[in-house]
Design an enzyme around this catalytic site. Structure first.
Site, short mmCIF file in Angstrom:
data_model
loop_
_atom_site.label_atom_id
_atom_site.label_comp_id
_atom_site.label_asym_id
_atom_site.label_seq_id
_atom_site.Cartn_x
_atom_site.Cartn_y
_atom_site.Cartn_z
N LYS A 1 0.85 -1.19 0.00
CA LYS A 1 0.00 0.00 0.00
C LYS A 1 0.89 1.23 0.00
O LYS A 1 1.86 1.30 0.76
CB LYS A 1 -0.87 0.00 1.27
CG LYS A 1 -1.89 1.12 1.30
CD LYS A 1 -3.11 0.75 0.50
CE LYS A 1 -4.10 1.89 0.39
NZ LYS A 1 -3.64 2.94 -0.54
N LYS B 1 5.41 2.46 -2.77
CA LYS B 1 5.36 3.87 -3.14
C LYS B 1 5.59 3.97 -4.63
O LYS B 1 6.22 3.10 -5.24
CB LYS B 1 6.44 4.68 -2.39
CG LYS B 1 6.06 6.14 -2.18
CD LYS B 1 4.99 6.29 -1.12
CE LYS B 1 4.63 7.74 -0.87
NZ LYS B 1 3.67 7.88 0.23
#
Length: 425
Positions: free
Chosen positions: A78, A114
């Protein structure tokens, strides 16, 4: 005759070097074994892509983008996607690692990721921005999925960008909308109530709990906020509404200061009109560097990385620093602040409200069942309070700063996931 180069000629550590240094500091505290250090100190996947985009004038520009997954041991990875001209692979790797710890410290079933594209989005038209987003999404689509890697907004990206990512991914999978593939998307497409303000609101919940724990009367505090984007402006608005005197704020153009306090709703209205807060009539202009050193009680860095350094840390006057940005404090500055008795609420905790409500949004999308904003905020507050108490307990147990304590808890959790799952094959 050859001589050693002076220390100041050595290249500055990269953001990823800083992330690894922080990891090793916490790993030393808990005596993490060498095998687990080797696994967790590197990123699992690093994808770099160079892709063409047709511009409005018919020319073609080539942009560089990245998507990095640090860990997928706890669950899907995430993490946000940023558009910025200074994006580098090292920066994205560091942010991915911090996302792993951030998710772990608040107990979410995610690993960290990311993404970023090296671009100045402010010079692109809406059509060019959409073309870039859709092509970048296609280039990294082999990593994305609601059960594998879930993007979210970050610097210079927003719900519209998430909508384009959602649509592009969905078109690659039969055309039916797959709302759980991104978070931070518009409410119309399955976004969560409260998501836009979640990072700032979560930071305020962190500040409130720290003030209760350290016996600080929050409404009487003087506050400075560096960065007046979505997160910083939300923090400033909420703290202003509960009675704090917000004496200084800044954006990318500069800062403003009024020792008697700024009327934050008026500052917001001024920024909407002028596209900056500089020259706000009821304040004096200051630089971003001066803003950090203003005489205040609470400092909220909500801009970019490495803002508080070894150079300016001795001049910081705040009693409490809440890191609403990622990586705003260097390790050398951390040590100075700790020695001076300044409380630092670390980024992996203080700005975890965004990913926490992203998790809520993901759950709602998987269940096709939405929650009210009150439910979202109440659940967020509970998680931020419980997480702070656990971090504070670890700090007391190991006699370490809150950052190290937060990392200790996060690393222990991810290491246990990794250990129990084992190594395949």
């Amino acid at each position: 005759m050859l001589v050693d180069s002076p220390a100041h000629d050595q290249p500055a550590p990269s953001l990823y070097d800083i992330a690894v240094e922080q990891f090793n500091t916490a790993a030393d505290v808990i005596g993490l074994d060498d095998d687990m250090r080797r696994i967790l100190s590197v990123c699992k996947r690093e994808l770099a892509v160079n892709f063409p985009v047709e511009m409005d004038d018919g020319t073609v520009q080539v942009f560089t983008g990245y998507r990095v997954q640090h860990s997928i041991a706890p669950g899907p990875s995430k993490g946000g996607i940023r558009y910025h001209p200074d994006v580098t692979l090292d920066e994205v790797k560091a942010l991915a690692m911090w996302m792993t710890w951030k998710c772990a410290v608040v107990g979410l079933p995610y690993g960290g990721a990311k993404g970023g594209v090296r671009v100045n989005p402010k010079v692109l038209s809406q059509n060019e921005l959409q073309n870039l987003t859709r092509r970048y999404t296609t280039e990294i689509s082999m990593l994305l999925g609601p059960h594998s890697d879930i993007p979210a907004p970050d610097v210079n990206t927003n719900p519209q960008v998430m909508a384009w990512i959602l649509d592009t991914y969905s078109m690659h999978h039969g055309g039916v909308a797959v709302p759980a593939v991104v978070t931070g998307k518009p409410l119309l497409l399955g976004g969560s109530a409260g998501r836009l303000e979640a990072t700032g609101r979560g930071c305020v919940f962190a500040i409130e709990q720290a003030c209760r724990t350290y016996d600080i009367d929050l409404p009487s505090q003087r506050v400075v906020v560096q960065g007046f984007g979505n997160v910083g402006s939300t923090v400033a608005q909420i703290l202003h509404s509960i009675g704090c005197r917000v004496i200084g704020v800044s954006d990318s153009h500069g800062g403003i200061y009024n020792p008697n306090g700024l009327d934050i709703p008026s500052v917001l209205a001024y920024k909407r009109q002028m596209q900056t807060i500089v020259d706000f009539p009821e304040a004096e202009n200051v630089t971003n560097e001066e803003l950090l050193e203003l005489d205040c009680d609470i400092l909220v860095p909500a801009a970019l990385e490495e803002q508080i350094t070894e150079e300016n840390a001795p001049r910081i006057k705040a009693r409490l620093i809440a890191e609403a940005a990622n990586g705003p404090t260097t390790p050398d500055a951390d040590r100075i602040l700790y020695d001076r008795g300044i409380i630092v609420l670390p980024d992996i905790y203080a700005n975890a409200g965004g990913v926490t409500v992203s998790y809520f949004e993901w759950v709602q999308a998987l269940q096709s069942f939405s929650w009210t904003e009150d439910e979202v905020n109440s659940r967020l507050q509970r998680i931020m309070i419980e997480s702070f108490m656990a971090i504070h307990e670890a700090a007391e147990q190991y006699h370490v700063p809150l950052r190290t304590a937060a990392l200790v808890r996060a690393i222990q959790r991810v290491a246990e996931f990794t250990r129990v799952r084992g190594i395949y094959p």
